[in-house]
Design a protein around this motif. Sequence first.
Motif, PDB file in Angstrom:
ATOM      1  N   CYS A  36       0.852  -1.190   0.000  1.00 16.95           N
ATOM      2  CA  CYS A  36       0.000   0.000   0.000  1.00 16.95           C
ATOM      3  C   CYS A  36       0.889   1.242   0.000  1.00 16.95           C
ATOM      4  O   CYS A  36       1.696   1.456   0.893  1.00 16.95           O
ATOM      5  CB  CYS A  36      -0.921   0.027   1.214  1.00 16.95           C
ATOM      6  N   GLN A  37       0.716   2.061  -1.022  1.00 22.21           N
ATOM      7  CA  GLN A  37       1.481   3.295  -1.131  1.00 22.21           C
ATOM      8  C   GLN A  37       0.701   4.482  -0.585  1.00 22.21           C
ATOM      9  O   GLN A  37       1.276   5.390  -0.013  1.00 22.21           O
ATOM     10  CB  GLN A  37       1.888   3.538  -2.583  1.00 22.21           C
ATOM     11  N   TRP A  57      -1.345   1.108  -5.023  1.00 20.56           N
ATOM     12  CA  TRP A  57      -0.677  -0.109  -4.588  1.00 20.56           C
ATOM     13  C   TRP A  57       0.519  -0.381  -5.486  1.00 20.56           C
ATOM     14  O   TRP A  57       0.505  -0.040  -6.675  1.00 20.56           O
ATOM     15  CB  TRP A  57      -1.644  -1.295  -4.643  1.00 20.56           C
ATOM     16  N   GLU A  58       1.534  -1.024  -4.922  1.00 22.85           N
ATOM     17  CA  GLU A  58       2.710  -1.385  -5.716  1.00 22.85           C
ATOM     18  C   GLU A  58       2.314  -2.332  -6.852  1.00 22.85           C
ATOM     19  O   GLU A  58       2.767  -2.164  -7.982  1.00 22.85           O
ATOM     20  CB  GLU A  58       3.782  -2.023  -4.839  1.00 22.85           C
ATOM     21  N   THR A  59       1.469  -3.335  -6.536  1.00 25.52           N
ATOM     22  CA  THR A  59       1.013  -4.287  -7.550  1.00 25.52           C
ATOM     23  C   THR A  59      -0.445  -4.649  -7.277  1.00 25.52           C
ATOM     24  O   THR A  59      -0.939  -4.509  -6.152  1.00 25.52           O
ATOM     25  CB  THR A  59       1.837  -5.590  -7.538  1.00 25.52           C
ATOM     26  N   ARG A  60      -1.101  -5.156  -8.303  1.00 23.58           N
ATOM     27  CA  ARG A  60      -2.466  -5.637  -8.125  1.00 23.58           C
ATOM     28  C   ARG A  60      -2.477  -6.843  -7.180  1.00 23.58           C
ATOM     29  O   ARG A  60      -3.398  -7.008  -6.388  1.00 23.58           O
ATOM     30  CB  ARG A  60      -3.085  -5.993  -9.480  1.00 23.58           C
ATOM     31  N   ALA A  61      -1.442  -7.668  -7.261  1.00 28.02           N
ATOM     32  CA  ALA A  61      -1.352  -8.826  -6.368  1.00 28.02           C
ATOM     33  C   ALA A  61      -1.297  -8.400  -4.902  1.00 28.02           C
ATOM     34  O   ALA A  61      -1.886  -9.067  -4.039  1.00 28.02           O
ATOM     35  CB  ALA A  61      -0.132  -9.673  -6.729  1.00 28.02           C
ATOM     36  N   ASP A  62      -0.604  -7.299  -4.609  1.00 31.21           N
ATOM     37  CA  ASP A  62      -0.587  -6.780  -3.235  1.00 31.21           C
ATOM     38  C   ASP A  62      -1.991  -6.409  -2.793  1.00 31.21           C
ATOM     39  O   ASP A  62      -2.410  -6.721  -1.668  1.00 31.21           O
ATOM     40  CB  ASP A  62       0.325  -5.552  -3.120  1.00 31.21           C
ATOM     41  N   HIS A  63      -2.736  -5.750  -3.655  1.00 28.58           N
ATOM     42  CA  HIS A  63      -4.113  -5.370  -3.328  1.00 28.58           C
ATOM     43  C   HIS A  63      -4.977  -6.605  -3.132  1.00 28.58           C
ATOM     44  O   HIS A  63      -5.776  -6.678  -2.186  1.00 28.58           O
ATOM     45  CB  HIS A  63      -4.707  -4.468  -4.421  1.00 28.58           C
ATOM     46  N   GLU A  64      -4.819  -7.589  -3.996  1.00 30.64           N
ATOM     47  CA  GLU A  64      -5.606  -8.815  -3.869  1.00 30.64           C
ATOM     48  C   GLU A  64      -5.290  -9.541  -2.563  1.00 30.64           C
ATOM     49  O   GLU A  64      -6.192 -10.084  -1.920  1.00 30.64           O
ATOM     50  CB  GLU A  64      -5.383  -9.699  -5.088  1.00 30.64           C
ATOM     51  N   SER A  65      -4.024  -9.548  -2.148  1.00 30.78           N
ATOM     52  CA  SER A  65      -3.646 -10.145  -0.861  1.00 30.78           C
ATOM     53  C   SER A  65      -4.302  -9.391   0.290  1.00 30.78           C
ATOM     54  O   SER A  65      -4.786 -10.006   1.255  1.00 30.78           O
ATOM     55  CB  SER A  65      -2.125 -10.118  -0.679  1.00 30.78           C
ATOM     56  N   TYR A  66      -4.326  -8.087   0.187  1.00 30.72           N
ATOM     57  CA  TYR A  66      -4.967  -7.254   1.207  1.00 30.72           C
ATOM     58  C   TYR A  66      -6.465  -7.567   1.313  1.00 30.72           C
ATOM     59  O   TYR A  66      -6.997  -7.767   2.409  1.00 30.72           O
ATOM     60  CB  TYR A  66      -4.740  -5.776   0.893  1.00 30.72           C
TER      61      TYR A  66
END
Length: 97
Positions: A36-37, A57-66
């Motif tokens: 999260c930026q 977010w740095e990546t979509r995968a980071d958002h999906e993990s969140y």
Amino acid sequence: MSIDVTLDMHVSADNRETLLNTLEAILPDTRSFKGCQSIVVTCNDDDPLNIVLLEKWETRADHESYVAWRGERGDLKKLGALLTAPPASTFLLALDI
């Protein structure tokens, strides 16, 4: 490349303050979550019952993990109960123009 995410929510007048208080309580964890930026809570100037989160977010995968983490904790169900319709997410990539 980072990704911008909008979360568009509609809330009843009775639940607006509860939603905002809930967001205020949980967003510190969001802001410290991996990837999260930034996250900004806004409302539609023409409709204060339309709350929109502007996220980076740095990546979509980071958002999906969140989102998966919030789901496991039961937070999404609690937030959803305050809304008048299901929230809508949009994923936006900047174009090099």
